[in-house]
Design a protein around this motif. Structure first.
Motif, PDB file in Angstrom:
ATOM      1  N   LYS A 104       0.832  -1.209   0.000  1.00  0.00           N
ATOM      2  CA  LYS A 104       0.000   0.000   0.000  1.00  0.00           C
ATOM      3  C   LYS A 104       0.865   1.258   0.000  1.00  0.00           C
ATOM      4  O   LYS A 104       0.579   2.216  -0.726  1.00  0.00           O
ATOM      5  CB  LYS A 104      -0.928   0.008   1.213  1.00  0.00           C
ATOM      6  CG  LYS A 104      -2.078  -0.962   1.127  1.00  0.00           C
ATOM      7  CD  LYS A 104      -2.936  -0.888   2.382  1.00  0.00           C
ATOM      8  CE  LYS A 104      -4.069  -1.884   2.350  1.00  0.00           C
ATOM      9  NZ  LYS A 104      -4.880  -1.831   3.582  1.00  0.00           N
ATOM     10  N   VAL A 105       1.904   1.260   0.828  1.00  0.00           N
ATOM     11  CA  VAL A 105       2.803   2.408   0.908  1.00  0.00           C
ATOM     12  C   VAL A 105       3.506   2.613  -0.436  1.00  0.00           C
ATOM     13  O   VAL A 105       3.650   3.747  -0.903  1.00  0.00           O
ATOM     14  CB  VAL A 105       3.824   2.224   2.058  1.00  0.00           C
ATOM     15  CG1 VAL A 105       4.978   3.213   1.958  1.00  0.00           C
ATOM     16  CG2 VAL A 105       3.131   2.346   3.400  1.00  0.00           C
ATOM     17  N   THR A 106       3.910   1.523  -1.064  1.00  0.00           N
ATOM     18  CA  THR A 106       4.600   1.616  -2.350  1.00  0.00           C
ATOM     19  C   THR A 106       3.682   2.169  -3.434  1.00  0.00           C
ATOM     20  O   THR A 106       4.058   3.080  -4.175  1.00  0.00           O
ATOM     21  CB  THR A 106       5.156   0.240  -2.760  1.00  0.00           C
ATOM     22  OG1 THR A 106       6.110  -0.174  -1.776  1.00  0.00           O
ATOM     23  CG2 THR A 106       5.827   0.291  -4.118  1.00  0.00           C
ATOM     24  N   VAL A 107       2.492   1.641  -3.524  1.00  0.00           N
ATOM     25  CA  VAL A 107       1.545   2.115  -4.540  1.00  0.00           C
ATOM     26  C   VAL A 107       1.226   3.592  -4.318  1.00  0.00           C
ATOM     27  O   VAL A 107       1.284   4.407  -5.245  1.00  0.00           O
ATOM     28  CB  VAL A 107       0.262   1.252  -4.546  1.00  0.00           C
ATOM     29  CG1 VAL A 107      -0.822   1.882  -5.399  1.00  0.00           C
ATOM     30  CG2 VAL A 107       0.582  -0.153  -5.035  1.00  0.00           C
ATOM     31  N   ALA A 108       0.896   3.945  -3.082  1.00  0.00           N
ATOM     32  CA  ALA A 108       0.572   5.344  -2.770  1.00  0.00           C
ATOM     33  C   ALA A 108       1.776   6.254  -3.026  1.00  0.00           C
ATOM     34  O   ALA A 108       1.633   7.358  -3.558  1.00  0.00           O
ATOM     35  CB  ALA A 108       0.112   5.469  -1.320  1.00  0.00           C
ATOM     36  N   GLY A 109       2.957   5.782  -2.664  1.00  0.00           N
ATOM     37  CA  GLY A 109       4.170   6.579  -2.852  1.00  0.00           C
ATOM     38  C   GLY A 109       4.491   6.830  -4.307  1.00  0.00           C
ATOM     39  O   GLY A 109       4.870   7.941  -4.687  1.00  0.00           O
ATOM     40  N   LEU A 110       4.333   5.806  -5.131  1.00  0.00           N
ATOM     41  CA  LEU A 110       4.630   5.981  -6.554  1.00  0.00           C
ATOM     42  C   LEU A 110       3.624   6.913  -7.230  1.00  0.00           C
ATOM     43  O   LEU A 110       4.000   7.736  -8.074  1.00  0.00           O
ATOM     44  CB  LEU A 110       4.675   4.626  -7.253  1.00  0.00           C
ATOM     45  CG  LEU A 110       5.890   3.765  -6.882  1.00  0.00           C
ATOM     46  CD1 LEU A 110       5.766   2.377  -7.483  1.00  0.00           C
ATOM     47  CD2 LEU A 110       7.186   4.431  -7.319  1.00  0.00           C
ATOM     48  N   LEU A 111       2.355   6.793  -6.852  1.00  0.00           N
ATOM     49  CA  LEU A 111       1.354   7.724  -7.388  1.00  0.00           C
ATOM     50  C   LEU A 111       1.648   9.156  -6.931  1.00  0.00           C
ATOM     51  O   LEU A 111       1.562  10.108  -7.713  1.00  0.00           O
ATOM     52  CB  LEU A 111      -0.051   7.303  -6.955  1.00  0.00           C
ATOM     53  CG  LEU A 111      -0.585   6.016  -7.583  1.00  0.00           C
ATOM     54  CD1 LEU A 111      -1.903   5.606  -6.930  1.00  0.00           C
ATOM     55  CD2 LEU A 111      -0.754   6.180  -9.089  1.00  0.00           C
ATOM     56  N   ALA A 112       2.004   9.305  -5.664  1.00  0.00           N
ATOM     57  CA  ALA A 112       2.324  10.621  -5.118  1.00  0.00           C
ATOM     58  C   ALA A 112       3.583  11.186  -5.761  1.00  0.00           C
ATOM     59  O   ALA A 112       3.669  12.397  -6.026  1.00  0.00           O
ATOM     60  CB  ALA A 112       2.489  10.536  -3.602  1.00  0.00           C
ATOM     61  N   LEU A 113       4.544  10.340  -6.044  1.00  0.00           N
ATOM     62  CA  LEU A 113       5.776  10.773  -6.714  1.00  0.00           C
ATOM     63  C   LEU A 113       5.436  11.394  -8.062  1.00  0.00           C
ATOM     64  O   LEU A 113       5.916  12.482  -8.400  1.00  0.00           O
ATOM     65  CB  LEU A 113       6.731   9.589  -6.880  1.00  0.00           C
ATOM     66  CG  LEU A 113       7.997   9.857  -7.691  1.00  0.00           C
ATOM     67  CD1 LEU A 113       8.863  10.911  -7.015  1.00  0.00           C
ATOM     68  CD2 LEU A 113       8.774   8.553  -7.879  1.00  0.00           C
ATOM     69  N   GLN A 114       4.600  10.721  -8.837  1.00  0.00           N
ATOM     70  CA  GLN A 114       4.199  11.252 -10.143  1.00  0.00           C
ATOM     71  C   GLN A 114       3.494  12.599  -9.980  1.00  0.00           C
ATOM     72  O   GLN A 114       3.728  13.533 -10.758  1.00  0.00           O
ATOM     73  CB  GLN A 114       3.300  10.250 -10.869  1.00  0.00           C
ATOM     74  CG  GLN A 114       3.997   8.966 -11.252  1.00  0.00           C
ATOM     75  CD  GLN A 114       5.218   9.194 -12.132  1.00  0.00           C
ATOM     76  OE1 GLN A 114       5.238  10.056 -12.996  1.00  0.00           O
ATOM     77  NE2 GLN A 114       6.256   8.415 -11.897  1.00  0.00           N
ATOM     78  N   GLN A 115       2.648  12.709  -8.979  1.00  0.00           N
ATOM     79  CA  GLN A 115       1.925  13.961  -8.737  1.00  0.00           C
ATOM     80  C   GLN A 115       2.891  15.088  -8.398  1.00  0.00           C
ATOM     81  O   GLN A 115       2.801  16.192  -8.951  1.00  0.00           O
ATOM     82  CB  GLN A 115       0.916  13.769  -7.607  1.00  0.00           C
ATOM     83  CG  GLN A 115       0.097  14.994  -7.297  1.00  0.00           C
ATOM     84  CD  GLN A 115      -0.857  14.774  -6.122  1.00  0.00           C
ATOM     85  OE1 GLN A 115      -0.781  13.772  -5.418  1.00  0.00           O
ATOM     86  NE2 GLN A 115      -1.746  15.717  -5.902  1.00  0.00           N
ATOM     87  N   LEU A 116       3.835  14.831  -7.501  1.00  0.00           N
ATOM     88  CA  LEU A 116       4.783  15.872  -7.112  1.00  0.00           C
ATOM     89  C   LEU A 116       5.690  16.275  -8.269  1.00  0.00           C
ATOM     90  O   LEU A 116       5.982  17.464  -8.443  1.00  0.00           O
ATOM     91  CB  LEU A 116       5.630  15.413  -5.923  1.00  0.00           C
ATOM     92  CG  LEU A 116       4.929  15.286  -4.582  1.00  0.00           C
ATOM     93  CD1 LEU A 116       5.921  14.881  -3.500  1.00  0.00           C
ATOM     94  CD2 LEU A 116       4.219  16.565  -4.194  1.00  0.00           C
ATOM     95  N   VAL A 117       6.130  15.304  -9.048  1.00  0.00           N
ATOM     96  CA  VAL A 117       7.001  15.612 -10.191  1.00  0.00           C
ATOM     97  C   VAL A 117       6.263  16.497 -11.186  1.00  0.00           C
ATOM     98  O   VAL A 117       6.822  17.471 -11.704  1.00  0.00           O
ATOM     99  CB  VAL A 117       7.509  14.317 -10.865  1.00  0.00           C
ATOM    100  CG1 VAL A 117       8.115  14.607 -12.220  1.00  0.00           C
ATOM    101  CG2 VAL A 117       8.529  13.622  -9.969  1.00  0.00           C
ATOM    102  N   GLU A 118       5.012  16.180 -11.425  1.00  0.00           N
ATOM    103  CA  GLU A 118       4.222  16.979 -12.363  1.00  0.00           C
ATOM    104  C   GLU A 118       4.096  18.423 -11.881  1.00  0.00           C
ATOM    105  O   GLU A 118       4.320  19.363 -12.637  1.00  0.00           O
ATOM    106  CB  GLU A 118       2.835  16.359 -12.533  1.00  0.00           C
ATOM    107  CG  GLU A 118       1.987  17.051 -13.567  1.00  0.00           C
ATOM    108  CD  GLU A 118       0.654  16.359 -13.756  1.00  0.00           C
ATOM    109  OE1 GLU A 118      -0.349  17.091 -13.905  1.00  0.00           O
ATOM    110  OE2 GLU A 118       0.597  15.121 -13.743  1.00  0.00           O
ATOM    111  N   ILE A 119       3.758  18.591 -10.612  1.00  0.00           N
ATOM    112  CA  ILE A 119       3.602  19.938 -10.052  1.00  0.00           C
ATOM    113  C   ILE A 119       4.951  20.649  -9.967  1.00  0.00           C
ATOM    114  O   ILE A 119       5.050  21.848 -10.230  1.00  0.00           O
ATOM    115  CB  ILE A 119       2.941  19.879  -8.656  1.00  0.00           C
ATOM    116  CG1 ILE A 119       1.543  19.270  -8.745  1.00  0.00           C
ATOM    117  CG2 ILE A 119       2.904  21.259  -8.002  1.00  0.00           C
ATOM    118  CD1 ILE A 119       0.550  20.041  -9.573  1.00  0.00           C
TER     119      ILE A 119
END
Length: 131
Positions: free
Chosen positions: A38-53
């Protein structure tokens, strides 16, 4: 004095306790693995979000870059916790998810991004200009 007929009962109770302990340990390991996933999935999605912003040029991208750079290289880019306070709620949750994920990840943040090392170097150059 212990009689011979009570020994099988003691052995049976010990086996049952061992079985219960083993089942509890397996359950705990399974739960830990589920939580890590769960942490990995959430982290990877969040990583993409932060990189985009982070590729923008307002105050939110600056703080996203700071979080990403801190995860990338905390010695060169220590995280000022004020960066978390000024982020919008969804970005703050994303930042915390990336930080938590990075603690359990078996690879470095930039390895999950296309041209990740170059991207982090670009973010570092932008932040150096703003200092």
């Amino acid at each position: 004095m212990t009689t011979n007929h009570s020994m099988p009962l003691v052995t049976q109770r010990l086996r049952e306790r061992n079985r219960q302990a083993l089942e509890a340990k397996i359950a705990a390991e399974n739960e830990a693995e589920i939580q890590c996933t769960k942490v990995t999935v959430a982290g990877l999605l969040a990583l993409q979000q932060l990189v985009e912003i982070a590729q923008g040029d307002t105050h939110q991208p600056q703080h996203c870059r700071r979080v990403l750079l801190a995860v990338y290289n905390s010695y060169a880019w220590p995280l000022n916790l004020t960066s978390l306070r000024v982020l919008d709620d969804d970005l703050r949750r994303a930042a915390l998810a990336v930080i938590e994920w990075s603690a359990v990840s078996d690879r470095e943040l930039h390895e999950y991004l296309p041209d990740g090392h170059e991207l982090m170097q670009r973010f570092a150059a932008i932040e150096k200009e703003e200092q």
